[in-house]
Design an enzyme around this catalytic site. Structure first.
Site, PDB file in Angstrom:
ATOM      1  N   GLU A   1       0.810  -1.236   0.000  1.00 15.95           N
ATOM      2  CA  GLU A   1       0.000   0.000   0.000  1.00 15.95           C
ATOM      3  C   GLU A   1       0.838   1.280   0.000  1.00 15.95           C
ATOM      4  OE1 GLU A   1      -2.718  -0.527   3.293  1.00 15.95           O
ATOM      5  OE2 GLU A   1      -3.587  -2.313   2.404  1.00 15.95           O
TER       6      GLU A   1
ATOM      7  N   GLU B   1      -6.346 -10.486  -1.578  1.00 16.64           N
ATOM      8  CA  GLU B   1      -7.221 -10.234  -0.419  1.00 16.64           C
ATOM      9  C   GLU B   1      -8.670 -10.111  -0.864  1.00 16.64           C
ATOM     10  OE1 GLU B   1      -5.770  -6.978   2.015  1.00 16.64           O
ATOM     11  OE2 GLU B   1      -3.677  -7.519   1.668  1.00 16.64           O
TER      12      GLU B   1
ATOM     13  N   HIS C   1     -10.341  -5.746  -2.824  1.00 15.65           N
ATOM     14  CA  HIS C   1     -11.467  -5.555  -1.898  1.00 15.65           C
ATOM     15  C   HIS C   1     -12.533  -4.772  -2.665  1.00 15.65           C
ATOM     16  CE1 HIS C   1      -9.298  -6.945   1.633  1.00 15.65           C
ATOM     17  NE2 HIS C   1      -8.275  -6.181   1.315  1.00 15.65           N
TER      18      HIS C   1
ATOM     19  N   ASN D   1       2.169  -5.242  -3.170  1.00 18.21           N
ATOM     20  CA  ASN D   1       0.754  -5.516  -2.897  1.00 18.21           C
ATOM     21  C   ASN D   1       0.013  -4.214  -2.623  1.00 18.21           C
ATOM     22  OD1 ASN D   1      -1.214  -7.697  -2.292  1.00 18.21           O
ATOM     23  ND2 ASN D   1      -1.217  -6.849  -0.216  1.00 18.21           N
TER      24      ASN D   1
ATOM     25  N   ASP E   1     -12.394  -9.878  -1.470  1.00 18.66           N
ATOM     26  CA  ASP E   1     -13.737  -9.963  -0.892  1.00 18.66           C
ATOM     27  C   ASP E   1     -14.645  -9.050  -1.704  1.00 18.66           C
ATOM     28  OD1 ASP E   1     -12.927  -7.475   0.237  1.00 18.66           O
ATOM     29  OD2 ASP E   1     -12.690  -8.330   2.231  1.00 18.66           O
TER      30      ASP E   1
HETATM   31  O1  G3I Z   1      -5.342  -7.977  18.800  1.00 15.71           O
HETATM   32  C1  G3I Z   1      -5.992  -6.794  19.283  1.00 15.71           C
HETATM   33  C2  G3I Z   1      -6.734  -7.087  20.542  1.00 15.71           C
HETATM   34  O2  G3I Z   1      -5.813  -7.436  21.532  1.00 15.71           O
HETATM   35  C3  G3I Z   1      -7.536  -5.848  20.927  1.00 15.71           C
HETATM   36  O3  G3I Z   1      -8.297  -6.111  22.058  1.00 15.71           O
HETATM   37  C4  G3I Z   1      -8.439  -5.412  19.796  1.00 15.71           C
HETATM   38  C5  G3I Z   1      -9.203  -4.136  20.110  1.00 15.71           C
HETATM   39  O4  G3I Z   1      -9.386  -3.335  19.000  1.00 15.71           O
HETATM   40  O5  G3I Z   1      -7.654  -5.173  18.671  1.00 15.71           O
HETATM   41  C6  G3I Z   1      -6.946  -6.320  18.221  1.00 15.71           C
HETATM   42  O6  G3I Z   1      -6.211  -5.993  17.097  1.00 15.71           O
HETATM   43  C7  G3I Z   1      -6.944  -5.800  15.912  1.00 15.71           C
HETATM   44  C8  G3I Z   1      -6.443  -6.798  14.875  1.00 15.71           C
HETATM   45  O7  G3I Z   1      -7.066  -6.544  13.638  1.00 15.71           O
HETATM   46  C9  G3I Z   1      -6.721  -8.242  15.269  1.00 15.71           C
HETATM   47  O8  G3I Z   1      -8.100  -8.471  15.313  1.00 15.71           O
HETATM   48  C10 G3I Z   1      -6.712  -4.398  15.435  1.00 15.71           C
HETATM   49  O9  G3I Z   1      -7.313  -3.485  16.339  1.00 15.71           O
HETATM   50  C11 G3I Z   1      -7.287  -4.207  14.068  1.00 15.71           C
HETATM   51  O10 G3I Z   1      -6.894  -2.923  13.582  1.00 15.71           O
HETATM   52  C12 G3I Z   1      -6.745  -5.266  13.135  1.00 15.71           C
HETATM   53  O11 G3I Z   1      -7.369  -5.084  11.879  1.00 15.71           O
HETATM   54  C13 G3I Z   1      -6.713  -5.669  10.785  1.00 15.71           C
HETATM   55  C14 G3I Z   1      -6.354  -4.588   9.778  1.00 15.71           C
HETATM   56  O12 G3I Z   1      -5.771  -5.199   8.630  1.00 15.71           O
HETATM   57  C15 G3I Z   1      -5.374  -3.583  10.358  1.00 15.71           C
HETATM   58  O13 G3I Z   1      -4.871  -2.738   9.388  1.00 15.71           O
HETATM   59  C16 G3I Z   1      -7.647  -6.695  10.156  1.00 15.71           C
HETATM   60  O14 G3I Z   1      -7.831  -7.779  11.055  1.00 15.71           O
HETATM   61  C17 G3I Z   1      -7.065  -7.206   8.845  1.00 15.71           C
HETATM   62  O15 G3I Z   1      -8.028  -7.976   8.164  1.00 15.71           O
HETATM   63  C18 G3I Z   1      -6.686  -6.028   7.954  1.00 15.71           C
HETATM   64  O16 G3I Z   1      -6.089  -6.543   6.783  1.00 15.71           O
HETATM   65  C19 G3I Z   1      -5.702  -5.570   5.797  1.00 15.71           C
HETATM   66  C20 G3I Z   1      -4.448  -6.091   5.133  1.00 15.71           C
HETATM   67  O17 G3I Z   1      -3.458  -6.349   6.090  1.00 15.71           O
HETATM   68  C21 G3I Z   1      -3.940  -5.089   4.102  1.00 15.71           C
HETATM   69  N1  G3I Z   1      -4.972  -4.741   3.147  1.00 15.71           N
HETATM   70  C22 G3I Z   1      -6.250  -4.300   3.731  1.00 15.71           C
HETATM   71  C23 G3I Z   1      -6.771  -5.345   4.715  1.00 15.71           C
HETATM   72  C24 G3I Z   1      -8.133  -4.956   5.251  1.00 15.71           C
HETATM   73  O18 G3I Z   1      -8.085  -3.763   5.992  1.00 15.71           O
END
Ligand code: G3I
Length: 305
Positions: A127, A235, A206, A169, A237
């Protein structure tokens, strides 16, 4: 083939999913993941904040859990991601200049070295281009270390794991007429011309109302491939439901199958309830793990139907 992975394998491709490690103890989730998919991406566990929470102190247990599960079940792994403006640990967010550049390169080297031999392809840089019509690089602390930060990351990754394919990516590089797509294309063309080690481009794909599946998607895949790189849908969806969603999944698969260097598709999660999109139903299995219309269309298209 009767599963997504087996059907994709018939044309020499893979079909993957993002996996959240903590969900592998959910037997419905694990059963579907193990049965259907041949390539695994860690949804968060190999990112910078997960793997280097304190500078120079690496934490691989969560990423290793996923890599080990994949290996035990005969699956390959896409590494995601070595250098990114987002999900940086706080120590990195607060860095700049040459110290940040060196910290980024050290991170790439250490993580790619740890997983050496276990990774089919790394999303080396994620990105790095801005949204909108400018075609500019995304402003970030990494970008402010100099325009060459991306190629420096690729060279470090190649040195650390010469056997992994190295990918750039991004999202919103699906529509051939968008400036962001052209900017990414120009960078890859430049890298190929100058011998910067790059093997593949990942189109996150996406798709939603703001960035829908574009009619020229196949042109985009073909155009990147013509530069001499593999293209992977990394990725996927698709927002929506029912027949319309199923038709779009079918089109995406048909477009990939039509491009010989489009060698794999990964969906970003198993069930709708696993999606990063808190609302919506963008994936192939419903919240109970049942196959959706989109699943059957995807499988049929992979089987050449
Ligand atoms: O693990 C913590 C947990 O301890 C905490 O209690 C909770 C509270 O918010 O957060 C948890 O972490 C979260 C993590 O996902 C695991 O669930 C983060 O806040 C959250 O920001 C994170 O989101 C991820 C996101 O990337 C972050 O940028 C998504 O799961 C993940 O699907 C998403 O994936 C991205 C790709 O890496 C790049 N392309 C876009 C894609 C979708 O946004």
């Amino acid at each position: 083939g009767s599963t997504l992975g087996d059907a994709a394998a018939e044309s020499g491709r893979y079909f993957g999913t993002a996996i959240a490690g903590y969900k592998l103890s959910d037997s419905v989730y694990e059963t579907i993941a193990n049965r259907e998919f041949s390539m695994i991406t860690a949804e968060n566990e190999m990112k910078i904040d997960a793997t280097e929470p304190q500078q120079g102190q690496f934490s691989f247990s969560a990423g290793d859990q996923i890599a080990d599960w994949a290996a035990q079940n005969g699956k390959q792994v896409r590494g995601h991601t070595l250098a990114w403006h987002s999900q940086q640990p706080s120590w990195m967010q607060n860095m700049e200049g040459s110290a940040l550049r060196q910290a980024m390169l050290d991170h790439v080297t250490q993580v790619a070295t740890h997983y050496r031999g276990q990774i089919y392809a790394w999303d080396v840089v994620n990105e790095a281009f801005a949204d909108g019509g400018t075609g500019a690089r995304r402003d970030s602390n990494l970008q402010r270390t100099g325009d060459d930060w991306i190629e420096a990351a690729f060279r470090a990754a190649r040195a650390a794991d010469p056997g992994a394919k190295l990918c750039y990516n991004d999202y919103n590089i699906d529509n051939w007429s968008w400036a962001k797509t052209q900017a990414a294309y120009d960078m890859v063309a430049d890298f190929k011309a100058r011998g910067v080690p790059i093997d593949c481009v990942g189109l996150q794909s996406h798709f939603n109302s703001g960035s829908p599946y574009p009619a020229n998607y196949r042109t985009t895949l073909e155009s990147f491939a013509a530069l001499g790189v593999d293209v992977q849908i990394t990725e996927l969806d698709i927002e929506g439901s029912g027949q319309q969603q199923a038709d779009t999944y079918r089109q995406v698969v048909e477009d990939c199958l039509a491009v010989s260097r489009c060698n794999g598709i990964t969906v970003w999660g198993v069930r709708d309830s696993d999606s990063w999109r808190s609302s919506g139903t963008p994936l192939l299995f419903d919240g109970n793990g049942n196959k959706k219309e989109a699943y059957y269309a995807t499988l049929d298209a992979l089987n050449g139907g």
